[in-house]
Design a protein around this motif. Structure first.
Motif, PDB file in Angstrom:
ATOM      1  N   MET A   1       0.861  -1.169   0.000  1.00  0.00           N
ATOM      2  CA  MET A   1       0.000   0.000   0.000  1.00  0.00           C
ATOM      3  C   MET A   1       0.906   1.231   0.000  1.00  0.00           C
ATOM      4  O   MET A   1       1.813   1.339   0.796  1.00  0.00           O
ATOM      5  CB  MET A   1      -0.906  -0.010   1.235  1.00  0.00           C
ATOM      6  CG  MET A   1      -1.837   1.163   1.272  1.00  0.00           C
ATOM      7  SD  MET A   1      -2.820   1.376   2.790  1.00  0.00           S
ATOM      8  CE  MET A   1      -3.496  -0.216   3.072  1.00  0.00           C
ATOM      9  N   HIS A   2       0.618   2.163  -0.889  1.00  0.00           N
ATOM     10  CA  HIS A   2       1.457   3.345  -1.012  1.00  0.00           C
ATOM     11  C   HIS A   2       0.891   4.549  -0.284  1.00  0.00           C
ATOM     12  O   HIS A   2       1.561   5.555  -0.164  1.00  0.00           O
ATOM     13  CB  HIS A   2       1.652   3.688  -2.487  1.00  0.00           C
ATOM     14  CG  HIS A   2       2.353   2.592  -3.234  1.00  0.00           C
ATOM     15  ND1 HIS A   2       3.691   2.324  -3.074  1.00  0.00           N
ATOM     16  CD2 HIS A   2       1.893   1.686  -4.119  1.00  0.00           C
ATOM     17  CE1 HIS A   2       4.035   1.304  -3.836  1.00  0.00           C
ATOM     18  NE2 HIS A   2       2.954   0.897  -4.474  1.00  0.00           N
ATOM     19  N   PHE A   3      -0.320   4.468   0.175  1.00  0.00           N
ATOM     20  CA  PHE A   3      -0.930   5.587   0.895  1.00  0.00           C
ATOM     21  C   PHE A   3      -1.863   5.032   1.962  1.00  0.00           C
ATOM     22  O   PHE A   3      -2.436   3.961   1.801  1.00  0.00           O
ATOM     23  CB  PHE A   3      -1.722   6.491  -0.053  1.00  0.00           C
ATOM     24  CG  PHE A   3      -2.940   5.816  -0.623  1.00  0.00           C
ATOM     25  CD1 PHE A   3      -4.173   5.952  -0.009  1.00  0.00           C
ATOM     26  CD2 PHE A   3      -2.853   5.023  -1.746  1.00  0.00           C
ATOM     27  CE1 PHE A   3      -5.302   5.316  -0.511  1.00  0.00           C
ATOM     28  CE2 PHE A   3      -3.972   4.386  -2.266  1.00  0.00           C
ATOM     29  CZ  PHE A   3      -5.193   4.532  -1.655  1.00  0.00           C
ATOM     30  N   PRO A   4      -2.005   5.760   3.068  1.00  0.00           N
ATOM     31  CA  PRO A   4      -2.925   5.284   4.106  1.00  0.00           C
ATOM     32  C   PRO A   4      -4.332   5.837   3.888  1.00  0.00           C
ATOM     33  O   PRO A   4      -4.501   6.967   3.448  1.00  0.00           O
ATOM     34  CB  PRO A   4      -2.328   5.868   5.388  1.00  0.00           C
ATOM     35  CG  PRO A   4      -1.674   7.130   4.934  1.00  0.00           C
ATOM     36  CD  PRO A   4      -1.180   6.856   3.530  1.00  0.00           C
ATOM     37  N   HIS A   5      -5.322   5.029   4.186  1.00  0.00           N
ATOM     38  CA  HIS A   5      -6.696   5.521   4.212  1.00  0.00           C
ATOM     39  C   HIS A   5      -6.862   6.252   5.535  1.00  0.00           C
ATOM     40  O   HIS A   5      -6.530   5.708   6.586  1.00  0.00           O
ATOM     41  CB  HIS A   5      -7.700   4.371   4.113  1.00  0.00           C
ATOM     42  CG  HIS A   5      -7.707   3.722   2.779  1.00  0.00           C
ATOM     43  ND1 HIS A   5      -8.367   4.268   1.703  1.00  0.00           N
ATOM     44  CD2 HIS A   5      -7.130   2.593   2.337  1.00  0.00           C
ATOM     45  CE1 HIS A   5      -8.200   3.494   0.653  1.00  0.00           C
ATOM     46  NE2 HIS A   5      -7.447   2.471   1.015  1.00  0.00           N
ATOM     47  N   LEU A   6      -7.367   7.461   5.506  1.00  0.00           N
ATOM     48  CA  LEU A   6      -7.491   8.250   6.721  1.00  0.00           C
ATOM     49  C   LEU A   6      -8.907   8.251   7.279  1.00  0.00           C
ATOM     50  O   LEU A   6      -9.228   9.025   8.170  1.00  0.00           O
ATOM     51  CB  LEU A   6      -7.026   9.692   6.470  1.00  0.00           C
ATOM     52  CG  LEU A   6      -5.556   9.821   6.116  1.00  0.00           C
ATOM     53  CD1 LEU A   6      -5.201  11.269   5.840  1.00  0.00           C
ATOM     54  CD2 LEU A   6      -4.665   9.248   7.215  1.00  0.00           C
ATOM     55  N   HIS A   7      -9.755   7.379   6.765  1.00  0.00           N
ATOM     56  CA  HIS A   7     -11.120   7.259   7.282  1.00  0.00           C
ATOM     57  C   HIS A   7     -11.367   5.791   7.583  1.00  0.00           C
ATOM     58  O   HIS A   7     -11.969   5.065   6.787  1.00  0.00           O
ATOM     59  CB  HIS A   7     -12.121   7.807   6.262  1.00  0.00           C
ATOM     60  CG  HIS A   7     -13.501   7.923   6.824  1.00  0.00           C
ATOM     61  ND1 HIS A   7     -14.569   7.249   6.291  1.00  0.00           N
ATOM     62  CD2 HIS A   7     -13.986   8.610   7.879  1.00  0.00           C
ATOM     63  CE1 HIS A   7     -15.655   7.528   6.981  1.00  0.00           C
ATOM     64  NE2 HIS A   7     -15.321   8.352   7.965  1.00  0.00           N
ATOM     65  N   GLN A  31      -0.527  -6.676   4.390  1.00  0.00           N
ATOM     66  CA  GLN A  31      -0.508  -5.933   3.123  1.00  0.00           C
ATOM     67  C   GLN A  31       0.679  -4.979   3.041  1.00  0.00           C
ATOM     68  O   GLN A  31       0.734  -4.126   2.167  1.00  0.00           O
ATOM     69  CB  GLN A  31      -1.823  -5.177   2.957  1.00  0.00           C
ATOM     70  CG  GLN A  31      -3.009  -6.095   2.850  1.00  0.00           C
ATOM     71  CD  GLN A  31      -4.323  -5.345   2.736  1.00  0.00           C
ATOM     72  OE1 GLN A  31      -4.379  -4.129   2.657  1.00  0.00           O
ATOM     73  NE2 GLN A  31      -5.416  -6.095   2.730  1.00  0.00           N
ATOM     74  N   ARG A  32       1.613  -5.127   3.976  1.00  0.00           N
ATOM     75  CA  ARG A  32       2.848  -4.336   4.024  1.00  0.00           C
ATOM     76  C   ARG A  32       2.611  -2.833   4.165  1.00  0.00           C
ATOM     77  O   ARG A  32       3.351  -2.020   3.628  1.00  0.00           O
ATOM     78  CB  ARG A  32       3.706  -4.622   2.807  1.00  0.00           C
ATOM     79  CG  ARG A  32       4.137  -6.069   2.731  1.00  0.00           C
ATOM     80  CD  ARG A  32       5.121  -6.289   1.617  1.00  0.00           C
ATOM     81  NE  ARG A  32       5.480  -7.680   1.576  1.00  0.00           N
ATOM     82  CZ  ARG A  32       5.374  -8.417   0.493  1.00  0.00           C
ATOM     83  NH1 ARG A  32       4.931  -7.904  -0.624  1.00  0.00           N
ATOM     84  NH2 ARG A  32       5.724  -9.679   0.526  1.00  0.00           N
ATOM     85  N   ALA A  33       1.578  -2.468   4.894  1.00  0.00           N
ATOM     86  CA  ALA A  33       1.298  -1.052   5.142  1.00  0.00           C
ATOM     87  C   ALA A  33       2.326  -0.501   6.129  1.00  0.00           C
ATOM     88  O   ALA A  33       2.775  -1.204   7.029  1.00  0.00           O
ATOM     89  CB  ALA A  33      -0.104  -0.872   5.700  1.00  0.00           C
ATOM     90  N   GLU A  34       2.688   0.740   5.943  1.00  0.00           N
ATOM     91  CA  GLU A  34       3.625   1.403   6.849  1.00  0.00           C
ATOM     92  C   GLU A  34       2.885   2.293   7.843  1.00  0.00           C
ATOM     93  O   GLU A  34       3.413   2.621   8.900  1.00  0.00           O
ATOM     94  CB  GLU A  34       4.622   2.236   6.058  1.00  0.00           C
ATOM     95  CG  GLU A  34       5.494   1.389   5.146  1.00  0.00           C
ATOM     96  CD  GLU A  34       6.411   2.225   4.280  1.00  0.00           C
ATOM     97  OE1 GLU A  34       6.413   3.470   4.419  1.00  0.00           O
ATOM     98  OE2 GLU A  34       7.124   1.631   3.463  1.00  0.00           O
ATOM     99  N   ILE A  35       1.671   2.709   7.481  1.00  0.00           N
ATOM    100  CA  ILE A  35       0.872   3.622   8.290  1.00  0.00           C
ATOM    101  C   ILE A  35      -0.550   3.085   8.351  1.00  0.00           C
ATOM    102  O   ILE A  35      -1.069   2.586   7.359  1.00  0.00           O
ATOM    103  CB  ILE A  35       0.855   5.036   7.661  1.00  0.00           C
ATOM    104  CG1 ILE A  35       2.269   5.605   7.589  1.00  0.00           C
ATOM    105  CG2 ILE A  35      -0.056   5.974   8.435  1.00  0.00           C
ATOM    106  CD1 ILE A  35       2.359   6.876   6.775  1.00  0.00           C
ATOM    107  N   LEU A  36      -1.195   3.223   9.530  1.00  0.00           N
ATOM    108  CA  LEU A  36      -2.591   2.822   9.671  1.00  0.00           C
ATOM    109  C   LEU A  36      -3.323   3.847  10.530  1.00  0.00           C
ATOM    110  O   LEU A  36      -2.876   4.181  11.624  1.00  0.00           O
ATOM    111  CB  LEU A  36      -2.704   1.436  10.320  1.00  0.00           C
ATOM    112  CG  LEU A  36      -4.111   0.902  10.560  1.00  0.00           C
ATOM    113  CD1 LEU A  36      -4.878   0.740   9.240  1.00  0.00           C
ATOM    114  CD2 LEU A  36      -4.056  -0.409  11.316  1.00  0.00           C
ATOM    115  N   ALA A  37      -4.423   4.361  10.017  1.00  0.00           N
ATOM    116  CA  ALA A  37      -5.226   5.344  10.746  1.00  0.00           C
ATOM    117  C   ALA A  37      -6.375   4.663  11.474  1.00  0.00           C
ATOM    118  O   ALA A  37      -6.844   3.602  11.069  1.00  0.00           O
ATOM    119  CB  ALA A  37      -5.784   6.389   9.788  1.00  0.00           C
ATOM    120  N   GLY A  64      -7.354   9.904  14.689  1.00  0.00           N
ATOM    121  CA  GLY A  64      -8.258  10.961  14.269  1.00  0.00           C
ATOM    122  C   GLY A  64      -9.650  10.683  14.787  1.00  0.00           C
ATOM    123  O   GLY A  64      -9.890   9.677  15.452  1.00  0.00           O
ATOM    124  N   VAL A  65     -10.556  11.589  14.485  1.00  0.00           N
ATOM    125  CA  VAL A  65     -11.944  11.459  14.920  1.00  0.00           C
ATOM    126  C   VAL A  65     -12.843  11.874  13.763  1.00  0.00           C
ATOM    127  O   VAL A  65     -12.563  12.853  13.073  1.00  0.00           O
ATOM    128  CB  VAL A  65     -12.238  12.369  16.141  1.00  0.00           C
ATOM    129  CG1 VAL A  65     -13.699  12.289  16.539  1.00  0.00           C
ATOM    130  CG2 VAL A  65     -11.351  12.006  17.306  1.00  0.00           C
TER     131      VAL A  65
END
Length: 107
Positions: A1-7, A31-37, A64-65
């Motif tokens: 994954m190259h970008f995180p979903h922020l929602h 899925q080899r994600a580096e960031i998770l929101a 986040g909220v």
């Protein structure tokens, strides 16, 4: 994954999310994600478990909220820092003049 979903709502957001933070982090790691929101609805309900699960899997957590405001739609916010600010905005969104409002269905 190259970008995180922020929602991303966890199971701590009733009617919005179904997976617990531990499950979300495990899947993101697969899925080899580096960031998770984690942007739970109207609160930071799964924040602590989210951060711990992300650390366990070597993923950078984002908190986040997703706030539901009467007459204004949704206001979202996410960031790597400032959970106290998020909590303050969450509390302010649910009050008017110091009085707690009853939840209402969105129109």
């Amino acid at each position: 994954m190259h970008f995180p979903h922020l929602h991303v709502a966890s199971a701590f957001s009733a009617h919005y999310g179904v997976a617990r933070p531990e499950e979300l982090a495990a899947t993101a790691a697969e899925q080899r994600a580096e960031i998770l929101a984690c942007t739970d609805r109207d609160g930071l309900y799964g924040a602590v478990k989210h951060v711990l699960a992300c650390r366990e899997h070597g993923i950078s957590p984002v908190l986040g909220v997703d706030l539901a405001l009467l007459g204004a739609g949704r206001v979202g916010g996410a960031g790597r820092a400032g959970a106290a600010g998020q909590a303050g905005r969450t509390g302010a969104a649910g009050t008017r003049g110091g009085q707690r409002r009853r939840p209402r269905a969105e129109e």
